[in-house]
Design an enzyme around this catalytic site. Structure first.
Site, PDB file in Angstrom:
ATOM      1  N   CYS A   1      -5.563   4.057  -4.585  1.00 56.28           N
ATOM      2  CA  CYS A   1      -5.787   2.727  -4.022  1.00 56.28           C
ATOM      3  C   CYS A   1      -7.017   1.990  -4.550  1.00 56.28           C
ATOM      4  O   CYS A   1      -6.896   0.907  -5.129  1.00 56.28           O
ATOM      5  CB  CYS A   1      -5.857   2.839  -2.505  1.00 56.28           C
ATOM      6  SG  CYS A   1      -6.770   4.292  -1.934  1.00 56.28           S
TER       7      CYS A   1
ATOM      8  N   HIS B   1     -11.189  -2.325   0.295  1.00 54.10           N
ATOM      9  CA  HIS B   1     -11.292  -1.011  -0.362  1.00 54.10           C
ATOM     10  C   HIS B   1     -12.147  -0.989  -1.621  1.00 54.10           C
ATOM     11  O   HIS B   1     -11.993  -0.117  -2.472  1.00 54.10           O
ATOM     12  CB  HIS B   1      -9.900  -0.453  -0.664  1.00 54.10           C
ATOM     13  CG  HIS B   1      -9.715   0.933  -0.122  1.00 54.10           C
ATOM     14  ND1 HIS B   1      -8.827   1.842  -0.645  1.00 54.10           N
ATOM     15  CD2 HIS B   1     -10.312   1.566   0.911  1.00 54.10           C
ATOM     16  CE1 HIS B   1      -8.873   2.961   0.030  1.00 54.10           C
ATOM     17  NE2 HIS B   1      -9.778   2.817   0.988  1.00 54.10           N
TER      18      HIS B   1
ATOM     19  N   ASP C   1       0.843  -1.191   0.000  1.00 57.30           N
ATOM     20  CA  ASP C   1       0.000   0.000   0.000  1.00 57.30           C
ATOM     21  C   ASP C   1       0.882   1.246   0.000  1.00 57.30           C
ATOM     22  O   ASP C   1       1.630   1.484   0.958  1.00 57.30           O
ATOM     23  CB  ASP C   1      -0.888  -0.017   1.250  1.00 57.30           C
ATOM     24  CG  ASP C   1      -2.142   0.827   1.094  1.00 57.30           C
ATOM     25  OD1 ASP C   1      -2.130   1.753   0.273  1.00 57.30           O
ATOM     26  OD2 ASP C   1      -3.129   0.548   1.800  1.00 57.30           O
ATOM     27  N   ASP C   2       0.843   2.015  -1.084  1.00 56.91           N
ATOM     28  CA  ASP C   2       1.641   3.245  -1.206  1.00 56.91           C
ATOM     29  C   ASP C   2       3.144   2.973  -1.166  1.00 56.91           C
ATOM     30  O   ASP C   2       3.923   3.859  -0.809  1.00 56.91           O
ATOM     31  CB  ASP C   2       1.302   4.246  -0.101  1.00 56.91           C
ATOM     32  CG  ASP C   2      -0.070   4.867  -0.245  1.00 56.91           C
ATOM     33  OD1 ASP C   2      -0.816   4.464  -1.157  1.00 56.91           O
ATOM     34  OD2 ASP C   2      -0.410   5.752   0.560  1.00 56.91           O
TER      35      ASP C   2
ATOM     36  N   ASP D   1      -0.016  -0.948  -4.904  1.00 53.75           N
ATOM     37  CA  ASP D   1      -1.268  -0.467  -5.507  1.00 53.75           C
ATOM     38  C   ASP D   1      -1.115   0.851  -6.258  1.00 53.75           C
ATOM     39  O   ASP D   1      -1.894   1.153  -7.157  1.00 53.75           O
ATOM     40  CB  ASP D   1      -2.376  -0.355  -4.457  1.00 53.75           C
ATOM     41  CG  ASP D   1      -2.089   0.670  -3.365  1.00 53.75           C
ATOM     42  OD1 ASP D   1      -0.924   1.096  -3.204  1.00 53.75           O
ATOM     43  OD2 ASP D   1      -3.042   1.043  -2.637  1.00 53.75           O
ATOM     44  N   ASN D   2      -0.147   1.652  -5.901  1.00 52.28           N
ATOM     45  CA  ASN D   2       0.141   2.912  -6.584  1.00 52.28           C
ATOM     46  C   ASN D   2       1.511   3.383  -6.128  1.00 52.28           C
ATOM     47  O   ASN D   2       2.166   2.730  -5.313  1.00 52.28           O
ATOM     48  CB  ASN D   2      -0.931   3.978  -6.304  1.00 52.28           C
ATOM     49  CG  ASN D   2      -1.337   4.108  -4.859  1.00 52.28           C
ATOM     50  OD1 ASN D   2      -2.464   3.781  -4.483  1.00 52.28           O
ATOM     51  ND2 ASN D   2      -0.426   4.555  -4.014  1.00 52.28           N
TER      52      ASN D   2
END
Length: 522
Positions: free
Chosen positions: A78, A141, A38-39, A289-290
């Site tokens: 996300c 999410h 995540d991130d 995710d990004n």
């Protein structure tokens, strides 16, 4: 598989024994593990050049597998990215975007009304048809209302939360985010055993996510069920956290502590596969995710040489630190510049499981098995979307920006900066600038940081755009946007009374509905 055994008796015996030895591999299905961070940024791993060299397990995974430095998420944020991974389709197709304003990033805070539509077919739904057991560990999410939950969309098990671990809240004006064990909540973040201490950054959540993964893999192996594990851990998303054992152990502060603990978790999972002797039957993909949240500055990750970060469609927003590992199939020590996407995991996984890719819709993911097995590389475009707009496209080493935007000057002046320490005039724009008539073109081999535009009168520009322009025209002519799921918000749909709350005496009063258009500032 066809084997002929028309040989003399002694050779025939050898042949039959060989065939018997091959039977488990022929009859069995390949397990699939997706480790989605995540991130986490492209430059956060040692193998991707981070100078701290604090990811020994991931670096070893890369040495034993394939590094994919040209791998992308389908969105710089996300929720749309995760929806694309599980459907194999761009967010503009699966509905994970907003039309409230042009080219705005939208996601699923706990007051979002929408979620993953029933019309979308998710990866675990298709795997379920051929006997796979699927588990989500971590952040979902794709909608917090019960009809959107993972067990309604193909997963057999879930341990984690529907939203980000924001909080703590007062459970009066806003409820704390629930943590689920399968279909029912088992607690809430910032309550009981699900604490996150903002002062110290200490939390045991990652250790719980590791334990859940080991338990699921072990159980699946003992029952001989093929499995899909979606390990969607979120310690590197603010507010950052790490367990006591990993706190204050990194050169990089709390963010580095979180990365080190996740790296440890990867090592534990890989060791579990090896101990169970199922590593050659398991494809593992590690990605994010990004891009890293550069607006967090020293409390966020690194996007290496790339421009900007999360929320933007520059390289720093969507290029991900990706590794593929599959002993016995993927030869170790490989680097492939195949343009890849998280959406490819859908198509690749279905091919592995022997499941037909849906024919009634456009699937954007491609099958990467020829790459993993024989290092075959194919040409394909990568589309960079922000909300309802195609901002850029990459083909080969060329990237064309049709729109540019960081965020509004008003936001920027209030301290929201998606590109701290960077200023590329005419490329990083605080207004939404339409370059469609003459896209900004970059050569990402010579200029990975997107700093030097190729002049539009040059032969290089003309040759590249002669290839890219028809690709964009075809894409737009065939595009049928899905119904936007991220337009409306409502306090009444927050996590006041999640399934199972009555078993814990943890249901909260639900306020009156106040459904309205969500505000998406960037």
């Amino acid at each position: 598989v066809h084997m002929s055994c028309d040989y003399p008796v002694d050779m025939k015996t050898v042949c039959l024994l060989l065939f018997a030895a091959l039977l488990p591999a022929i009859a069995g299905k390949t397990n699939f593990i997706v480790m989605l961070m995540d991130d986490m940024g492209w430059g956060d791993l040692g193998v991707y050049g981070n100078p701290s060299k604090e990811t020994p397990n991931l670096d070893a995974l890369a040495a034993e597998g394939m590094v994919l430095p040209d791998f992308y998420s389908a969105n710089p944020l996300c929720s749309p990215s995760r929806a694309a991974l599980l459907t194999g389709r761009l967010p503009i197709r699966n509905g994970f975007y907003t039309t409230n304003a042009h080219a705005r990033n939208a996601y699923t805070p706990q007051d979002i009304v929408g979620g993953i539509p029933d019309s979308e077919i998710l990866f675990p739904e298709l795997l379920h048809k051929v006997g796979y057991k699927s588990k989500l560990i971590g952040k979902w999410h794709l909608g917090q209302q019960p009809q959107y939950h993972p067990l309604k969309h193909g997963f057999n098990e879930w341990f984690g939360a529907p939203n980000c671990h924001f909080g703590p809240y007062d459970n009066v004006h806003t409820p704390n985010i629930p943590v689920y064990k399968d279909a029912n909540m088992t607690g809430r973040y910032y309550e009981g055993k699900f604490q996150i201490d903002h002062k110290t950054g200490e939390s045991n959540l990652t250790q719980m996510f590791i334990e859940e993964a080991v338990e699921f893999i072990t159980k699946s192996s003992s029952s001989h069920d093929p499995f899909f594990l979606y390990w969607a851990v979120d310690a590197t998303h603010g507010p950052l956290y790490a367990s006591k054992k990993f706190r204050n152990t990194s050169q990089r502060g709390l963010y580095g502590d979180a990365v080190r603990e996740l790296d440890y978790g990867v090592g534990v999972i890989i060791d579990t596969l090896k101990q169970l002797k199922i590593e050659e039957d398991t494809l593992v993909i590690f990605s994010s995710d990004n891009g890293a949240a550069t607006y967090a500055k020293t409390s966020g990750g690194s996007n290496g040489p790339f421009l900007c970060g999360k929320e933007t469609t520059f390289e720093g927003g969507m290029r991900e630190p990706t590794i593929a590992w599959w002993p016995g199939v993927i030869k170790g020590g490989q680097i492939s510049h195949q343009l890849g996407s998280l959406m490819d995991l859908f198509t690749t996984g279905l091919e592995l499981a022997g499941v037909a890719v849906p024919k009634d819709r456009i699937i954007d993911g491609i099958n990467l098995l020829p790459l993993f097995r024989d290092n075959q590389v194919v040409d394909r475009p990568i589309f960079y979307y922000r909300g309802n707009e195609m901002m850029a496209v990459r083909y080969g080493l060329y990237k064309a920006h049709y729109w540019t935007w960081t965020n509004s000057l008003e936001e920027f002046e209030h301290g929201v900066n998606f590109c701290p320490g960077e200023n590329v005039t005419g490329v990083m724009t605080h207004d939404q600038v339409n370059h469609t008539s003459m896209p900004l073109l970059f050569h990402l081999g010579l200029d990975p940081g997107e700093k030097y535009t190729i002049h539009h009168t040059s032969s290089e520009y003309k040759a590249a755009m002669e290839i890219i322009s028809p690709i964009v025209e075809k894409h737009k002519s065939e595009l049928k946007p899905g119904d936007p799921q991220l337009n409306y918000c409502d306090k009444a749909v927050e996590n006041w009374a999640p399934p199972g709350c009555e078993l814990l005496d943890a249901c909260l009063p639900i306020p009156k509905s106040d459904k309205a258009l969500c505000n998406w500032p960037h």
